[in-house]
Write a protein that holds these residues in place. Structure first.
Motif, PDB file in Angstrom:
ATOM      1  N   VAL A   1       0.847  -1.205   0.000  1.00 31.13           N
ATOM      2  CA  VAL A   1       0.000   0.000   0.000  1.00 31.13           C
ATOM      3  C   VAL A   1       0.879   1.252   0.000  1.00 31.13           C
ATOM      4  CG1 VAL A   1      -1.745   1.316   1.298  1.00 31.13           C
ATOM      5  CG2 VAL A   1      -1.902  -1.184   1.162  1.00 31.13           C
ATOM      6  N   ASN A   2       1.915   1.235   0.831  1.00 32.57           N
ATOM      7  CA  ASN A   2       2.831   2.384   0.851  1.00 32.57           C
ATOM      8  C   ASN A   2       3.418   2.632  -0.527  1.00 32.57           C
ATOM      9  OD1 ASN A   2       2.410   2.787   3.539  1.00 32.57           O
ATOM     10  ND2 ASN A   2       4.261   1.713   4.206  1.00 32.57           N
ATOM     11  N   SER A   3       3.836   1.566  -1.154  1.00 31.14           N
ATOM     12  CA  SER A   3       4.482   1.712  -2.453  1.00 31.14           C
ATOM     13  C   SER A   3       3.491   2.222  -3.500  1.00 31.14           C
ATOM     14  CB  SER A   3       5.116   0.357  -2.824  1.00 31.14           C
ATOM     15  OG  SER A   3       5.014   0.106  -4.181  1.00 31.14           O
ATOM     16  N   ALA A   4       2.234   1.801  -3.410  1.00 28.48           N
ATOM     17  CA  ALA A   4       1.223   2.310  -4.343  1.00 28.48           C
ATOM     18  C   ALA A   4       1.051   3.819  -4.179  1.00 28.48           C
ATOM     19  CB  ALA A   4      -0.110   1.599  -4.102  1.00 28.48           C
TER      20      ALA A   4
ATOM     21  N   ALA B   1      -6.301   4.156   4.828  1.00 28.51           N
ATOM     22  CA  ALA B   1      -6.745   5.436   5.401  1.00 28.51           C
ATOM     23  C   ALA B   1      -5.556   6.266   5.874  1.00 28.51           C
ATOM     24  CB  ALA B   1      -7.717   5.184   6.555  1.00 28.51           C
ATOM     25  N   GLN B   2      -4.553   5.604   6.413  1.00 26.16           N
ATOM     26  CA  GLN B   2      -3.386   6.372   6.890  1.00 26.16           C
ATOM     27  C   GLN B   2      -2.654   7.048   5.733  1.00 26.16           C
ATOM     28  OE1 GLN B   2      -0.781   4.720   9.876  1.00 26.16           O
ATOM     29  NE2 GLN B   2      -2.231   5.599  11.331  1.00 26.16           N
ATOM     30  N   ARG B   3      -2.638   6.413   4.577  1.00 27.69           N
ATOM     31  CA  ARG B   3      -1.978   7.032   3.415  1.00 27.69           C
ATOM     32  C   ARG B   3      -2.891   8.074   2.770  1.00 27.69           C
ATOM     33  NH1 ARG B   3       1.063   3.807   5.391  1.00 27.69           N
ATOM     34  NH2 ARG B   3       1.189   5.639   6.697  1.00 27.69           N
ATOM     35  N   ALA B   4      -4.191   7.788   2.736  1.00 30.92           N
ATOM     36  CA  ALA B   4      -5.098   8.673   1.999  1.00 30.92           C
ATOM     37  C   ALA B   4      -5.437   9.949   2.777  1.00 30.92           C
ATOM     38  CB  ALA B   4      -6.387   7.922   1.648  1.00 30.92           C
ATOM     39  N   LEU B   5      -5.597   9.838   4.103  1.00 31.42           N
ATOM     40  CA  LEU B   5      -6.115  10.990   4.849  1.00 31.42           C
ATOM     41  C   LEU B   5      -5.233  12.244   4.772  1.00 31.42           C
ATOM     42  CD1 LEU B   5      -7.931   9.174   7.736  1.00 31.42           C
ATOM     43  CD2 LEU B   5      -8.909  11.012   6.348  1.00 31.42           C
ATOM     44  N   PRO B   6      -3.899  12.113   4.876  1.00 30.01           N
ATOM     45  CA  PRO B   6      -3.099  13.343   4.748  1.00 30.01           C
ATOM     46  C   PRO B   6      -3.313  14.015   3.389  1.00 30.01           C
ATOM     47  CG  PRO B   6      -1.787  11.572   5.697  1.00 30.01           C
ATOM     48  CD  PRO B   6      -3.077  10.958   5.255  1.00 30.01           C
TER      49      PRO B   6
ATOM     50  N   PRO C   1      -4.911  10.154  18.278  1.00 33.85           N
ATOM     51  CA  PRO C   1      -5.340  10.649  16.970  1.00 33.85           C
ATOM     52  C   PRO C   1      -4.942   9.634  15.902  1.00 33.85           C
ATOM     53  CG  PRO C   1      -4.286  12.400  18.222  1.00 33.85           C
ATOM     54  CD  PRO C   1      -4.116  11.133  19.021  1.00 33.85           C
ATOM     55  N   PHE C   2      -5.773   9.489  14.912  1.00 29.18           N
ATOM     56  CA  PHE C   2      -5.576   8.400  13.951  1.00 29.18           C
ATOM     57  C   PHE C   2      -4.218   8.432  13.274  1.00 29.18           C
ATOM     58  CE2 PHE C   2      -6.052   6.601   9.614  1.00 29.18           C
ATOM     59  CZ  PHE C   2      -6.267   5.282   9.982  1.00 29.18           C
ATOM     60  N   LEU C   3      -3.759   9.625  12.918  1.00 25.13           N
ATOM     61  CA  LEU C   3      -2.505   9.670  12.151  1.00 25.13           C
ATOM     62  C   LEU C   3      -1.284   9.454  13.041  1.00 25.13           C
ATOM     63  CD1 LEU C   3      -3.481  12.419   9.552  1.00 25.13           C
ATOM     64  CD2 LEU C   3      -3.320   9.942   9.199  1.00 25.13           C
ATOM     65  N   GLU C   4      -1.502   9.372  14.352  1.00 26.80           N
ATOM     66  CA  GLU C   4      -0.403   9.005  15.256  1.00 26.80           C
ATOM     67  C   GLU C   4      -0.405   7.527  15.609  1.00 26.80           C
ATOM     68  OE1 GLU C   4      -0.429  11.619  18.677  1.00 26.80           O
ATOM     69  OE2 GLU C   4      -0.695  13.389  17.392  1.00 26.80           O
ATOM     70  N   LEU C   5      -1.471   6.833  15.281  1.00 21.75           N
ATOM     71  CA  LEU C   5      -1.507   5.376  15.526  1.00 21.75           C
ATOM     72  C   LEU C   5      -0.445   4.712  14.651  1.00 21.75           C
ATOM     73  CD1 LEU C   5      -5.266   4.286  15.439  1.00 21.75           C
ATOM     74  CD2 LEU C   5      -3.733   4.106  17.396  1.00 21.75           C
ATOM     75  N   THR C   6       0.263   3.759  15.226  1.00 22.66           N
ATOM     76  CA  THR C   6       1.192   2.967  14.419  1.00 22.66           C
ATOM     77  C   THR C   6       0.503   1.687  13.954  1.00 22.66           C
ATOM     78  OG1 THR C   6       1.987   1.721  16.298  1.00 22.66           O
ATOM     79  CG2 THR C   6       3.124   3.801  15.816  1.00 22.66           C
TER      80      THR C   6
END
Lengths: 244, 244, 244, 244
Positions: B67-70, B122-127, C98-103
């Motif tokens: 996912v990161n690489s995508a 979601a972690q990649r898309a939200l920012p 916060p979601f973006l701080e979750l690992t």
């Protein structure tokens, strides 16, 4: 030319009902039901001036005779018209009080306006919606307007929540019975303050903190245009900053 | 001319994902993620031939590195492009077995494909969605695809229901955190059989008994176009004859 | 004399797990599972001093081998004993960020502790519970401990809510599969702060604002004693002053 | 000697109401409300013969005057007695019909029996329950009996589901208002056929497929004995073989 199909909207005031009326009037004749003619008269005029077709009918949804009479008037005025959509968007019955201060009248009025009103409205509308299936462009649609109190019985809301829960039960039951017959029954949970004249004075910390009646109407129209392969029953609508 | 905004769709096969891709490609460039290139290649070609802009990226949503690489590839290919919408529509992890026949691998694969996959996506898309708010035509949108098993843990569905419940919890939590920041997070409960090549053989008593992927895509597009005053979080979609 | 039946309690610390252990130890031998022996040792001693029968087994519920080994030890130690009840009351995986701080580790640890832990525990316990049906005084019982986050995905709770939703899905699925086979599967939603040593410093405006672990244990015991004609699946427990 | 505290049970017939009456009569005087004296007379006699204290009062819960008069009679007969528990277990209003065959009377009778009945009963009972807090052994308790239709509006159940949803809303609202005041308000969802004389002829594939009224009563008693630190609001009770 075939007459335009018809949409009936019960509970038309200066808020959601008016926006729904304007949205559905782009495609259909609209019959607007409200207790007080001052609630529909300017809207009827506005729609008719803009090339639409609207009539207003003074109706008390909590009174069965009044609902019956409204539908008789509709039948006379639009004898060959198909009912494309019926929207139950009642305004009555709201009450917020400590339980021991609620009167029996508060409680029964809430039930009569919302639950029994929805029942009577659905009994008159469903035969017409069933009849309209063949020729309809979109599946004939019956939409009920819910509220936060449709899902949560909060303190001081015993009467209003009872009525709104009952209305949701009615909507579910009708969706399960009439969906398979090709009528689309939906329930929209409106969770937040709507941006209407009455709430102009409500000031929130954030911009855009009130629901847009036009955007609600767009969602109702979207529900109406869904094909029968893909019906939504329930939709919850709230401002982006609303706590839920 | 400013570059078109972008939509990323994870989980693109011959069904809902493809319809969503076609729908969003009418307005946006689309990046289509699927494990197997055969799942996106014909679609990429089709969209590009019809005047759209599509790329496919081979991605395993259950694998964080993948996912990161995508998303790195997307960042390189569309350096100045705003992310308008991200759709998580994963296909993996479905399993239906008596509980004592489920393997640990069945269970963890379901969680990895749906829950952890949704988390990483979601972690990649939200920012990117947050960054796109200013210039966006519609509020940047993150939609998760749910199923019957998102709301009900049926017998023989322990693994899949666990994963789909978890994904719904993720969606709710993100809606409550990022909604107030102007990102629209939604969850669609797809309750029924979808009309795709794999289900062609499923015959039902009634016509139109399968969900239309195009109609699902229309509802996703409707969610995307809602203004921030009027966000829907959840929508349940089912064929008119579905029992529920 | 027939050996006492057995109850296995996973997740025993100084709170709910200990109270459940004491309650079930009045009727059964109890096997207490916790990662850290300091969590069960005083309790094992206390129960054995008071005429009960307890053993502690160091177990990490997120580690399948560890759970397997615990059940092997139980089988050796209690070869002829029937499993009357199995309680999954795990402590791990709580995280609020916060979601973006979750690992990724935060997320997968939550799922491993709660969801996969529940899966493994149930896979080991259910064959024993099924075997115990014939001779059992009460229907063999499997209870999962839920939380507020089992029903609501709040902001900053993406990981924990995902895990707790998943565990609830597992419980529902098992109740629907094993209920009809005579095993009582339940899920208790513990909605509030529990009165345990770790929360002694939490001061509330009202007295009695924390859940009593002994009262929670009484409710678990009540669930266990229900006949198969009348099984409760879900119970929500909260202090009288809790907002919900 | 102080007089025994009192429990009032509305909706006493040969089923759940009778079992609840017997269970609560072990600790309290009981006042049994039913429309028809034949529904309570044998039970009153049975309880009094077995050393308990029972009175029956002919009451129509859908009629406010009748409920008021029942509580006046209770006040006269037990002037110094504290109300420990009030149980609303109404039998009326059940109707199962295609929607377009339902009469307005069907619909309003269901609402009057269940929703308005619950409202009136609660208005009379709550002041007494509040007054009883100080000296009560267990927190004064108000329990409402729900049904499958409390949570699901099925086809052909529009009237009954409306009424049962409304009653649940009432119960929730009261729990949130009076819980913090020390009165325990609960709602029990009875999901299945109860084993009573009227259902003797219902034959199921499996043994024990009907709910035991005595076991339901045990659960109500358990709710009543919970301390205020640990109140359950809702409990779902069903036979082990019930589909849900």
């Amino acid at each position: 030319m075939a007459p335009k199909a018809l949409a009936v909207i019960a509970g038309v005031g200066p808020g959601t009902g008016a926006s729904i009326a304007r949205r559905f009037a782009k495609s259909y004749s609209v019959a607007l039901l409200a207790r007080n003619p001052t609630n529909y008269e300017p809207l009827v005029q506005e729609i008719n001036s803009n090339g639409g077709q609207a009539v207003g009918i003074s109706t008390d949804v909590s009174d069965t005779n009044s609902v019956n009479s409204a539908f008789e008037q509709i039948a006379k005025q639009y004898p060959d018209t198909k009912l494309a959509a019926a929207i139950f968007n009642p305004g009555g019955g709201f009450v917020r009080k400590p339980f021991l201060e609620l009167t029996e009248d508060d409680y029964t009025t809430a039930l009569a306006s919302q639950a029994k009103g929805g029942f009577t409205f659905a009994q008159r509308a469903l035969p017409l919606l069933l009849k309209a299936r063949e020729s309809a462009q979109h599946p004939p649609t019956l939409i009920f307007t819910g509220a936060t109190a449709s899902l949560k019985g909060s303190a001081n809301f015993a009467a209003f929540a009872s009525a709104k829960f009952a209305l949701r039960a009615l909507a579910q039951s009708l969706a399960r019975e009439f969906g398979p017959q090709g009528v689309h029954v939906s329930h929209a949970v409106i969770d937040g303050v709507i941006d209407i004249p009455r709430t102009k004075g409500f000031v929130f910390e954030h911009e855009d903190a009130k629901l847009s009646p036009d955007a609600i109407a767009d969602s109702y129209w979207h529900l109406h245009t869904q094909p029968r392969t893909t019906f939504a029953f329930e939709l919850d609508l709230r401002p982006y900053v609303e706590k839920w």
